[in-house]
Scaffold this motif. Sequence first.
Motif, PDB file in Angstrom:
ATOM      1  N   ASP A 111     -74.405 -40.640  12.928  1.00 34.50           N
ATOM      2  CA  ASP A 111     -73.218 -40.969  13.724  1.00 34.50           C
ATOM      3  C   ASP A 111     -71.946 -40.723  12.919  1.00 34.50           C
ATOM      4  OD1 ASP A 111     -74.899 -41.715  15.780  1.00 34.50           O
ATOM      5  OD2 ASP A 111     -74.649 -43.880  15.442  1.00 34.50           O
ATOM      6  N   PHE A 112     -71.968 -41.117  11.645  1.00 39.79           N
ATOM      7  CA  PHE A 112     -70.808 -40.914  10.784  1.00 39.79           C
ATOM      8  C   PHE A 112     -70.516 -39.426  10.622  1.00 39.79           C
ATOM      9  CE2 PHE A 112     -68.671 -40.284   6.738  1.00 39.79           C
ATOM     10  CZ  PHE A 112     -67.653 -41.218   6.795  1.00 39.79           C
ATOM     11  N   VAL A 113     -71.557 -38.653  10.317  1.00 44.98           N
ATOM     12  CA  VAL A 113     -71.371 -37.214  10.096  1.00 44.98           C
ATOM     13  C   VAL A 113     -70.899 -36.544  11.380  1.00 44.98           C
ATOM     14  CG1 VAL A 113     -72.500 -35.039   9.481  1.00 44.98           C
ATOM     15  CG2 VAL A 113     -73.038 -37.120   8.207  1.00 44.98           C
ATOM     16  N   GLU A 114     -71.479 -36.905  12.499  1.00 47.17           N
ATOM     17  CA  GLU A 114     -71.072 -36.306  13.772  1.00 47.17           C
ATOM     18  C   GLU A 114     -69.595 -36.589  14.068  1.00 47.17           C
ATOM     19  OE1 GLU A 114     -72.394 -36.432  18.463  1.00 47.17           O
ATOM     20  OE2 GLU A 114     -73.828 -37.074  16.934  1.00 47.17           O
ATOM     21  N   ALA A 115     -69.157 -37.823  13.836  1.00 48.40           N
ATOM     22  CA  ALA A 115     -67.750 -38.178  14.059  1.00 48.40           C
ATOM     23  C   ALA A 115     -66.843 -37.414  13.089  1.00 48.40           C
ATOM     24  CB  ALA A 115     -67.552 -39.681  13.892  1.00 48.40           C
ATOM     25  N   PHE A 116     -67.263 -37.313  11.839  1.00 54.40           N
ATOM     26  CA  PHE A 116     -66.473 -36.589  10.843  1.00 54.40           C
ATOM     27  C   PHE A 116     -66.351 -35.116  11.224  1.00 54.40           C
ATOM     28  CE2 PHE A 116     -66.355 -33.946   6.982  1.00 54.40           C
ATOM     29  CZ  PHE A 116     -65.126 -34.347   6.475  1.00 54.40           C
ATOM     30  N   VAL A 117     -67.461 -34.487  11.586  1.00 61.25           N
ATOM     31  CA  VAL A 117     -67.457 -33.058  11.916  1.00 61.25           C
ATOM     32  C   VAL A 117     -66.591 -32.786  13.141  1.00 61.25           C
ATOM     33  CG1 VAL A 117     -68.888 -31.138  12.736  1.00 61.25           C
ATOM     34  CG2 VAL A 117     -69.654 -32.536  10.823  1.00 61.25           C
ATOM     35  N   LYS A 118     -66.677 -33.637  14.115  1.00 61.24           N
ATOM     36  CA  LYS A 118     -65.880 -33.446  15.338  1.00 61.24           C
ATOM     37  C   LYS A 118     -64.382 -33.463  15.010  1.00 61.24           C
ATOM     38  CE  LYS A 118     -65.387 -35.145  20.028  1.00 61.24           C
ATOM     39  NZ  LYS A 118     -65.866 -36.112  21.014  1.00 61.24           N
ATOM     40  N   GLU A 119     -63.961 -34.422  14.196  1.00 58.83           N
ATOM     41  CA  GLU A 119     -62.545 -34.513  13.848  1.00 58.83           C
ATOM     42  C   GLU A 119     -62.141 -33.416  12.860  1.00 58.83           C
ATOM     43  OE1 GLU A 119     -58.578 -36.132  13.875  1.00 58.83           O
ATOM     44  OE2 GLU A 119     -60.236 -35.883  15.269  1.00 58.83           O
ATOM     45  N   TYR A 120     -63.014 -33.087  11.941  1.00 60.42           N
ATOM     46  CA  TYR A 120     -62.753 -32.022  10.957  1.00 60.42           C
ATOM     47  C   TYR A 120     -62.546 -30.691  11.687  1.00 60.42           C
ATOM     48  CZ  TYR A 120     -63.466 -30.124   6.130  1.00 60.42           C
ATOM     49  OH  TYR A 120     -63.327 -29.550   4.878  1.00 60.42           O
ATOM     50  N   GLU A 121     -63.359 -30.442  12.693  1.00 59.05           N
ATOM     51  CA  GLU A 121     -63.235 -29.206  13.462  1.00 59.05           C
ATOM     52  C   GLU A 121     -61.944 -29.196  14.289  1.00 59.05           C
ATOM     53  OE1 GLU A 121     -66.227 -26.327  15.860  1.00 59.05           O
ATOM     54  OE2 GLU A 121     -66.391 -28.455  16.341  1.00 59.05           O
ATOM     55  N   ARG A 122     -61.600 -30.329  14.893  1.00 52.53           N
ATOM     56  CA  ARG A 122     -60.360 -30.424  15.663  1.00 52.53           C
ATOM     57  C   ARG A 122     -59.158 -30.157  14.753  1.00 52.53           C
ATOM     58  NH1 ARG A 122     -56.073 -32.906  15.903  1.00 52.53           N
ATOM     59  NH2 ARG A 122     -56.696 -34.377  14.314  1.00 52.53           N
ATOM     60  N   TYR A 123     -59.174 -30.773  13.590  1.00 54.47           N
ATOM     61  CA  TYR A 123     -58.126 -30.609  12.588  1.00 54.47           C
ATOM     62  C   TYR A 123     -58.025 -29.138  12.157  1.00 54.47           C
ATOM     63  CZ  TYR A 123     -56.800 -30.523   7.611  1.00 54.47           C
ATOM     64  OH  TYR A 123     -56.268 -30.196   6.397  1.00 54.47           O
ATOM     65  N   HIS A 124     -59.160 -28.518  11.899  1.00 52.44           N
ATOM     66  CA  HIS A 124     -59.233 -27.128  11.455  1.00 52.44           C
ATOM     67  C   HIS A 124     -58.634 -26.188  12.500  1.00 52.44           C
ATOM     68  CE1 HIS A 124     -61.460 -23.428  10.153  1.00 52.44           C
ATOM     69  NE2 HIS A 124     -61.154 -23.910   8.968  1.00 52.44           N
ATOM     70  N   LYS A 125     -58.965 -26.400  13.761  1.00 52.63           N
ATOM     71  CA  LYS A 125     -58.427 -25.567  14.843  1.00 52.63           C
ATOM     72  C   LYS A 125     -56.922 -25.773  15.004  1.00 52.63           C
ATOM     73  CE  LYS A 125     -62.666 -25.256  17.514  1.00 52.63           C
ATOM     74  NZ  LYS A 125     -63.367 -25.698  18.742  1.00 52.63           N
ATOM     75  N   ALA A 126     -56.465 -27.007  14.807  1.00 56.04           N
ATOM     76  CA  ALA A 126     -55.035 -27.299  14.936  1.00 56.04           C
ATOM     77  C   ALA A 126     -54.218 -26.540  13.888  1.00 56.04           C
ATOM     78  CB  ALA A 126     -54.789 -28.807  14.822  1.00 56.04           C
ATOM     79  N   ILE A 127     -54.763 -26.377  12.711  1.00 58.93           N
ATOM     80  CA  ILE A 127     -54.071 -25.618  11.663  1.00 58.93           C
ATOM     81  C   ILE A 127     -53.917 -24.163  12.092  1.00 58.93           C
ATOM     82  CG2 ILE A 127     -54.273 -24.692   9.311  1.00 58.93           C
ATOM     83  CD1 ILE A 127     -55.561 -27.352   8.514  1.00 58.93           C
ATOM     84  N   LEU A 128     -54.977 -23.595  12.627  1.00 54.96           N
ATOM     85  CA  LEU A 128     -54.932 -22.196  13.047  1.00 54.96           C
ATOM     86  C   LEU A 128     -53.901 -21.975  14.153  1.00 54.96           C
ATOM     87  CD1 LEU A 128     -56.136 -19.426  12.484  1.00 54.96           C
ATOM     88  CD2 LEU A 128     -57.893 -19.920  14.198  1.00 54.96           C
ATOM     89  N   LYS A 129     -53.723 -22.970  15.009  1.00 52.39           N
ATOM     90  CA  LYS A 129     -52.706 -22.856  16.065  1.00 52.39           C
ATOM     91  C   LYS A 129     -51.296 -22.778  15.476  1.00 52.39           C
ATOM     92  CE  LYS A 129     -55.238 -25.083  19.780  1.00 52.39           C
ATOM     93  NZ  LYS A 129     -55.312 -26.262  20.652  1.00 52.39           N
ATOM     94  N   GLN A 130     -51.105 -23.403  14.325  1.00 47.62           N
ATOM     95  CA  GLN A 130     -49.792 -23.405  13.696  1.00 47.62           C
ATOM     96  C   GLN A 130     -49.578 -22.210  12.776  1.00 47.62           C
ATOM     97  OE1 GLN A 130     -48.269 -27.202  12.238  1.00 47.62           O
ATOM     98  NE2 GLN A 130     -50.094 -28.153  13.103  1.00 47.62           N
ATOM     99  N   ASP A 131     -50.663 -21.650  12.268  1.00 44.40           N
ATOM    100  CA  ASP A 131     -50.555 -20.527  11.334  1.00 44.40           C
ATOM    101  C   ASP A 131     -51.724 -19.575  11.556  1.00 44.40           C
ATOM    102  OD1 ASP A 131     -50.294 -18.745   9.254  1.00 44.40           O
ATOM    103  OD2 ASP A 131     -50.381 -20.247   7.672  1.00 44.40           O
ATOM    104  N   ARG A 132     -51.462 -18.465  12.219  1.00 48.10           N
ATOM    105  CA  ARG A 132     -52.542 -17.521  12.527  1.00 48.10           C
ATOM    106  C   ARG A 132     -53.073 -16.824  11.274  1.00 48.10           C
ATOM    107  NH1 ARG A 132     -50.234 -12.089  13.981  1.00 48.10           N
ATOM    108  NH2 ARG A 132     -48.065 -12.237  13.347  1.00 48.10           N
ATOM    109  N   HIS A 133     -52.404 -17.000  10.148  1.00 53.81           N
ATOM    110  CA  HIS A 133     -52.853 -16.420   8.878  1.00 53.81           C
ATOM    111  C   HIS A 133     -53.587 -17.441   8.008  1.00 53.81           C
ATOM    112  CE1 HIS A 133     -50.621 -12.808   9.737  1.00 53.81           C
ATOM    113  NE2 HIS A 133     -49.557 -13.542   9.997  1.00 53.81           N
TER     114      HIS A 133
END
Length: 158
Positions: A111-133
Motif C-alpha cells: 500500500d505504501f509503495v503503491e501510494a508513493f509510485v502514484k504520487e511520484y508519477e504524478r509529480y514526474h508528469k507535472a515537471i514535463l508539463k512545465q519543461d519539455r526538455h
Amino acid sequence: MRMKFEIEPYEDMLDEPFEVSSYFLDRINMYIEKNNRMEEFCTSTFHSSILLDLAEGLINMYEQNQQPFVIEMYESTLEYTFTYFQKLVTVTRYEGYNGETVEMMKCRFDDFVEAFVKEYERYHKAILKQDRHAFENEHYCMMRDQINILKNHVNGVI
C-alpha cells in the motif's frame, strides 16, 4: 492510502523561468493520508535527492530481501528508517538534536509503495508539463526509471 508531494519554491526563484535543475533543489513537504486526513510525513530541501533515495530504498526492499534503509533529511537533524517485516513497512523518525525516536507509521508495504509510485508519477508528469526538455536532466531520467521499476514490482511483473 494516499500520498501527496508539495514543492515549495524558493522566493527568489519565483520570477525565474522554470528549470528542472533548480526546481530539484526546492523544499518538499510529503503528506500521507491517515484516518481520512493528510498529515505531514517529512520535509526537506534538495527534494530530488530525497525522492531518488526513497525510491531506491523501496526498490532494494523488493530486490534484496527487505533490507532496512535510512534517509537523512537536509537542513534538519531528522533521519527516517524504513523497516520491512511480515509484509508491513514501519517508518521511524530519529531526531538527532534530542535523540528521540518516534514511530511515524506502520502499514502494508504494498500500500505504501503503491501510494508513493502514484504520487511520484504524478509529480514526474507535472515537471514535463512545465519543461519539455526535462529528459535532458539525469535525475529526471533516473526518476522515470525508478517509477517503471516500482510499478513493475507493484504489478507483480518483476
